[in-house]
Design a protein around this motif. Structure first.
Motif, PDB file in Angstrom:
ATOM      1  N   LEU A  35      -5.095  -4.781  -9.033  1.00  5.66           N
ATOM      2  CA  LEU A  35      -6.399  -4.153  -8.802  1.00  5.66           C
ATOM      3  C   LEU A  35      -6.344  -3.172  -7.635  1.00  5.66           C
ATOM      4  O   LEU A  35      -6.940  -2.094  -7.697  1.00  5.66           O
ATOM      5  CB  LEU A  35      -7.455  -5.222  -8.528  1.00  5.66           C
ATOM      6  CG  LEU A  35      -7.918  -6.058  -9.718  1.00  5.66           C
ATOM      7  CD1 LEU A  35      -8.837  -7.180  -9.257  1.00  5.66           C
ATOM      8  CD2 LEU A  35      -8.647  -5.177 -10.734  1.00  5.66           C
ATOM      9  N   ALA A  36      -5.637  -3.545  -6.579  1.00  9.35           N
ATOM     10  CA  ALA A  36      -5.560  -2.662  -5.407  1.00  9.35           C
ATOM     11  C   ALA A  36      -4.896  -1.344  -5.773  1.00  9.35           C
ATOM     12  O   ALA A  36      -5.345  -0.271  -5.331  1.00  9.35           O
ATOM     13  CB  ALA A  36      -4.793  -3.357  -4.281  1.00  9.35           C
ATOM     14  N   PHE A  37      -3.843  -1.390  -6.594  1.00  8.16           N
ATOM     15  CA  PHE A  37      -3.200  -0.151  -7.021  1.00  8.16           C
ATOM     16  C   PHE A  37      -4.155   0.676  -7.876  1.00  8.16           C
ATOM     17  O   PHE A  37      -4.293   1.898  -7.676  1.00  8.16           O
ATOM     18  CB  PHE A  37      -1.927  -0.456  -7.805  1.00  8.16           C
ATOM     19  CG  PHE A  37      -1.272   0.765  -8.388  1.00  8.16           C
ATOM     20  CD1 PHE A  37      -0.551   1.631  -7.580  1.00  8.16           C
ATOM     21  CD2 PHE A  37      -1.403   1.066  -9.738  1.00  8.16           C
ATOM     22  CE1 PHE A  37       0.042   2.772  -8.110  1.00  8.16           C
ATOM     23  CE2 PHE A  37      -0.815   2.205 -10.276  1.00  8.16           C
ATOM     24  CZ  PHE A  37      -0.090   3.066  -9.460  1.00  8.16           C
ATOM     25  N   ALA A  38      -4.841   0.050  -8.814  1.00 11.96           N
ATOM     26  CA  ALA A  38      -5.760   0.784  -9.682  1.00 11.96           C
ATOM     27  C   ALA A  38      -6.899   1.431  -8.877  1.00 11.96           C
ATOM     28  O   ALA A  38      -7.319   2.560  -9.174  1.00 11.96           O
ATOM     29  CB  ALA A  38      -6.331  -0.148 -10.752  1.00 11.96           C
ATOM     30  N   LYS A  39      -7.362   0.742  -7.841  1.00 11.54           N
ATOM     31  CA  LYS A  39      -8.487   1.258  -7.042  1.00 11.54           C
ATOM     32  C   LYS A  39      -8.111   2.488  -6.226  1.00 11.54           C
ATOM     33  O   LYS A  39      -9.003   3.201  -5.724  1.00 11.54           O
ATOM     34  CB  LYS A  39      -9.013   0.159  -6.119  1.00 11.54           C
ATOM     35  CG  LYS A  39      -9.799  -0.918  -6.851  1.00 11.54           C
ATOM     36  CD  LYS A  39     -10.248  -2.030  -5.897  1.00 11.54           C
ATOM     37  CE  LYS A  39     -11.017  -3.106  -6.635  1.00 11.54           C
ATOM     38  NZ  LYS A  39     -11.412  -4.238  -5.738  1.00 11.54           N
ATOM     39  N   LEU A  40      -6.810   2.747  -6.072  1.00 11.30           N
ATOM     40  CA  LEU A  40      -6.401   3.971  -5.375  1.00 11.30           C
ATOM     41  C   LEU A  40      -6.890   5.222  -6.106  1.00 11.30           C
ATOM     42  O   LEU A  40      -7.006   6.294  -5.515  1.00 11.30           O
ATOM     43  CB  LEU A  40      -4.878   4.031  -5.260  1.00 11.30           C
ATOM     44  CG  LEU A  40      -4.197   2.994  -4.367  1.00 11.30           C
ATOM     45  CD1 LEU A  40      -2.684   3.118  -4.488  1.00 11.30           C
ATOM     46  CD2 LEU A  40      -4.642   3.164  -2.916  1.00 11.30           C
ATOM     47  N   TRP A  41      -7.175   5.103  -7.416  1.00 17.18           N
ATOM     48  CA  TRP A  41      -7.474   6.266  -8.232  1.00 17.18           C
ATOM     49  C   TRP A  41      -8.952   6.366  -8.592  1.00 17.18           C
ATOM     50  O   TRP A  41      -9.344   7.290  -9.303  1.00 17.18           O
ATOM     51  CB  TRP A  41      -6.609   6.233  -9.495  1.00 17.18           C
ATOM     52  CG  TRP A  41      -5.210   5.840  -9.164  1.00 17.18           C
ATOM     53  CD1 TRP A  41      -4.639   4.612  -9.302  1.00 17.18           C
ATOM     54  CD2 TRP A  41      -4.211   6.664  -8.548  1.00 17.18           C
ATOM     55  NE1 TRP A  41      -3.350   4.611  -8.820  1.00 17.18           N
ATOM     56  CE2 TRP A  41      -3.060   5.860  -8.356  1.00 17.18           C
ATOM     57  CE3 TRP A  41      -4.181   8.002  -8.155  1.00 17.18           C
ATOM     58  CZ2 TRP A  41      -1.890   6.350  -7.785  1.00 17.18           C
ATOM     59  CZ3 TRP A  41      -3.011   8.485  -7.580  1.00 17.18           C
ATOM     60  CH2 TRP A  41      -1.886   7.672  -7.401  1.00 17.18           C
ATOM     61  N   PRO A  68       0.830  -1.211   0.000  1.00 17.84           N
ATOM     62  CA  PRO A  68       0.000   0.000   0.000  1.00 17.84           C
ATOM     63  C   PRO A  68       0.862   1.258   0.000  1.00 17.84           C
ATOM     64  O   PRO A  68       1.929   1.296   0.624  1.00 17.84           O
ATOM     65  CB  PRO A  68      -0.794  -0.117   1.306  1.00 17.84           C
ATOM     66  CG  PRO A  68      -0.765  -1.578   1.655  1.00 17.84           C
ATOM     67  CD  PRO A  68       0.557  -2.087   1.164  1.00 17.84           C
ATOM     68  N   LEU A  69       0.418   2.283  -0.699  1.00 15.73           N
ATOM     69  CA  LEU A  69       1.152   3.540  -0.748  1.00 15.73           C
ATOM     70  C   LEU A  69       0.714   4.443   0.398  1.00 15.73           C
ATOM     71  O   LEU A  69      -0.476   4.563   0.697  1.00 15.73           O
ATOM     72  CB  LEU A  69       0.892   4.257  -2.077  1.00 15.73           C
ATOM     73  CG  LEU A  69       1.325   3.549  -3.361  1.00 15.73           C
ATOM     74  CD1 LEU A  69       1.026   4.436  -4.564  1.00 15.73           C
ATOM     75  CD2 LEU A  69       2.800   3.188  -3.319  1.00 15.73           C
ATOM     76  N   LYS A  70       1.672   5.090   1.021  1.00 15.74           N
ATOM     77  CA  LYS A  70       1.325   6.090   2.023  1.00 15.74           C
ATOM     78  C   LYS A  70       0.609   7.258   1.345  1.00 15.74           C
ATOM     79  O   LYS A  70       0.804   7.523   0.155  1.00 15.74           O
ATOM     80  CB  LYS A  70       2.583   6.587   2.728  1.00 15.74           C
ATOM     81  CG  LYS A  70       3.283   5.514   3.566  1.00 15.74           C
ATOM     82  CD  LYS A  70       4.512   6.079   4.266  1.00 15.74           C
ATOM     83  CE  LYS A  70       5.191   5.014   5.106  1.00 15.74           C
ATOM     84  NZ  LYS A  70       6.408   5.551   5.799  1.00 15.74           N
TER      85      LYS A  70
END
Length: 314
Positions: free
Chosen positions: A97-103, A65-67
């Motif tokens: 998918l988790a990275f894409a859902k950040l946006w 996860p990104l801060k």
């Protein structure tokens, strides 16, 4: 479609007179919208691939996860560079998918189905080889036939050919900036029709086509789109889905469309990315078009993509 008497003499026709698409010389290449101050990036390393579009990001592990502060700075880079590249990201489809859902919320593509029942419906897989060749080698922005075209896409290469299979992106803000003033005036308030059938009708039975045409009727989008976050004007037509200009006689509209389509072909507006396994591209679909080069057969090129739902162009 209504007809008007505007003359084509109001904009240049260089192909007819000089057999070339553009004039030589310096081009206006602004990476940032007017009034935006350039700031350094402090939470990761960024390597520009051209002066205006495309940069590689180093120092981030997308499996984690990104801060919040990292995501904010990455979003600034995304808006300023239009397409970001990450290498050596051995992530799973779930982490993708988790990275894409950040946006934002993710869309489900109506025509590309998951590769298996176990795969998430938001993931599209492109497995290309000699028998199932790629059809993405045309300049386009994703799903502009929707009322709300995609905001962005995240593409991950799982298997790459030994050579070939590059992807190009074009900065459609730069393409707009360099249009002659007479063209800008002509297209300022024009709208064009976007339709899925030129690209996807051949995949459907007649009954399926009728059903999809009811679900996704043709839609009007402005030819000049204002980016909802940067305020920058971009050229928003593409040969995959844009079929005609509203309010222009057919031949005039077609000639103008072809002229506008060709702006993505100009190398100064482009970045070309050489894929490696576990490379990722994250691009702003509102500001760019892309082209997947189909030059690698009979080798395999396998990719997965997730797309973020966008807003109605204005």
């Amino acid at each position: 479609m209504s007809k008007v008497s505007n003359s084509l003499s109001n904009y240049p026709r260089p192909l007819h007179f000089h057999n070339r698409e553009e004039k030589e010389g310096l081009r206006l290449l602004n990476r940032l919208p007017g009034g935006i101050e350039e700031k350094p990036y402090t939470l990761f390393t960024i390597k520009p691939l051209t002066p205006t579009i495309g940069a590689e990001i180093d120092g981030l592990d997308l499996s984690r996860p990104l801060k919040k502060e990292v995501q904010e700075e990455l979003n600034r880079a995304f808006l300023e560079w239009k397409v970001l590249f990450f290498r050596n990201q051995a992530i799973t489809s779930e982490q993708h998918l988790a990275f894409a859902k950040l946006w934002g919320d993710l869309e489900v593509h109506p025509f590309y189905k998951p590769a298996s029942q176990e795969q998430a419906k938001e993931i599209v897989q492109f497995a290309r080889n000699k028998k199932q060749t790629g059809s993405e080698n045309v300049w386009h922005a994703d799903v502009t036939f929707r009322e709300n075209p995609a905001k962005a896409s995240v593409l991950r290469l799982i298997e790459v050919p030994p050579v070939g299979g590059d992807t190009l992106w074009a900065d459609m803000g730069a393409a707009y900036d360099n249009l002659p003033e007479s063209i800008k005036e002509k297209i300022e308030d024009l709208k064009a029709i976007h339709d899925f059938t030129p690209s996807f009708a051949h995949l459907l039975r007649p009954d399926e086509l009728a059903t999809f045409q009811q679900e996704f009727p043709v839609v009007e989008h402005p030819i000049v789109r204002t980016h909802p976050e940067t305020g920058r004007k971009t050229l928003f037509v593409n040969p995959s889905f844009t079929t005609y200009i509203v309010g222009l006689e057919t031949s005039e509209g077609e000639e103008l469309l072809q002229y506008l389509f060709r702006q993505a072909h100009i190398p100064e507006y482009q970045v070309r990315f050489r894929w490696e396994a576990n490379s990722i591209a994250f691009w702003d679909n509102r500001a760019t078009q892309h082209y997947a080069v189909s030059d690698y057969y009979p080798h395999i090129r396998k990719a997965e993509r997730a797309a973020i739902i966008g807003d109605r162009p204005f």
